[in-house]
Design a protein around this motif. Structure first.
Motif, PDB file in Angstrom:
ATOM      1  N   GLU A  66       0.860  -1.245  -0.055  1.00 33.21           N
ATOM      2  CA  GLU A  66      -0.084   0.069   0.082  1.00 33.21           C
ATOM      3  C   GLU A  66       0.839   1.149   0.091  1.00 33.21           C
ATOM      4  O   GLU A  66       0.480   2.252  -0.862  1.00 33.21           O
ATOM      5  CB  GLU A  66      -0.932  -0.046   1.347  1.00 33.21           C
ATOM      6  N   LYS A  67       2.038   1.352   0.796  1.00 31.23           N
ATOM      7  CA  LYS A  67       2.752   2.487   0.949  1.00 31.23           C
ATOM      8  C   LYS A  67       3.530   2.520  -0.437  1.00 31.23           C
ATOM      9  O   LYS A  67       3.668   3.699  -0.796  1.00 31.23           O
ATOM     10  CB  LYS A  67       3.682   2.078   1.809  1.00 31.23           C
ATOM     11  N   LEU A  69       2.339   2.359  -3.469  1.00 26.29           N
ATOM     12  CA  LEU A  69       1.468   2.859  -4.188  1.00 26.29           C
ATOM     13  C   LEU A  69       1.616   4.426  -4.400  1.00 26.29           C
ATOM     14  O   LEU A  69       1.296   5.100  -5.330  1.00 26.29           O
ATOM     15  CB  LEU A  69      -0.099   2.363  -3.746  1.00 26.29           C
ATOM     16  N   ASP A  70       2.182   4.837  -3.090  1.00 23.82           N
ATOM     17  CA  ASP A  70       2.510   6.307  -3.126  1.00 23.82           C
ATOM     18  C   ASP A  70       4.037   6.714  -3.395  1.00 23.82           C
ATOM     19  O   ASP A  70       4.610   7.774  -3.212  1.00 23.82           O
ATOM     20  CB  ASP A  70       2.185   6.970  -1.737  1.00 23.82           C
ATOM     21  N   LYS A  72       7.863   7.663  -4.906  1.00 21.31           N
ATOM     22  CA  LYS A  72       8.166   8.819  -5.994  1.00 21.31           C
ATOM     23  C   LYS A  72       8.310   8.185  -7.331  1.00 21.31           C
ATOM     24  O   LYS A  72       7.810   8.629  -8.366  1.00 21.31           O
ATOM     25  CB  LYS A  72       9.141   9.600  -5.515  1.00 21.31           C
ATOM     26  N   GLU A  74       7.389   6.310 -10.689  1.00 24.69           N
ATOM     27  CA  GLU A  74       6.145   5.929 -11.346  1.00 24.69           C
ATOM     28  C   GLU A  74       6.322   4.474 -11.650  1.00 24.69           C
ATOM     29  O   GLU A  74       5.370   3.564 -11.598  1.00 24.69           O
ATOM     30  CB  GLU A  74       6.006   6.420 -12.737  1.00 24.69           C
ATOM     31  N   ARG A  77       5.164   2.637  -8.345  1.00 20.49           N
ATOM     32  CA  ARG A  77       3.826   2.593  -8.100  1.00 20.49           C
ATOM     33  C   ARG A  77       3.305   1.565  -9.150  1.00 20.49           C
ATOM     34  O   ARG A  77       1.995   0.889  -8.691  1.00 20.49           O
ATOM     35  CB  ARG A  77       3.200   4.088  -8.544  1.00 20.49           C
TER      36      ARG A  77
END
Length: 113
Positions: A66-67, A69-70, A72, A74, A77
């Motif tokens: 989950e972390k 997904l945020d 830096k 791309e 992510r």
């Protein structure tokens, strides 16, 4: 399985001792340990211990994903999102090749008698 075999499973899973050290601690020979490792019941017990351990790590692993997904990056992510979707059954369908054949019509072809 007997108590020594169960203890051997635990010690092997912990990964601290060598097989020789495990045999010494259990007061059995290394060959005995080798023989135990060949038995399906022993293999299953070791796999069960590993699975139980990994189940305990699931919440932490999910929080990590989950972390990510945020993150830096791309790419990070994207990979996190893709992995989450894949693991929850949202995989893209595989490309499939289809061959289509059309029937040949021969009714209009004159036949020589």
């Amino acid at each position: 399985m007997n108590s020594k075999q169960l203890k051997a499973v635990t010690l092997m899973f912990e990964g601290v001792l060598t097989q020789k050290e495990i045999a010494s601690e259990l007061k059995v020979t290394e060959q005995t340990i080798t023989n135990w490792k060949k038995k399906q019941e022993f293999k299953d017990a070791l796999l069960e211990v590993e699975r139980d351990y990994l189940k305990g790590l699931t919440p932490k692993a999910l929080k990590t994903m989950e972390k990510l997904l945020d993150a830096k990056s791309e790419l990070v992510r994207y990979n996190a999102a893709s992995d989450i979707l894949d693991r929850t059954g949202h995989k893209p369908t595989d490309k499939q090749e289809v061959q289509i054949t059309t029937p040949t019509i021969i009714n209009d072809i004159p036949l020589d008698d």
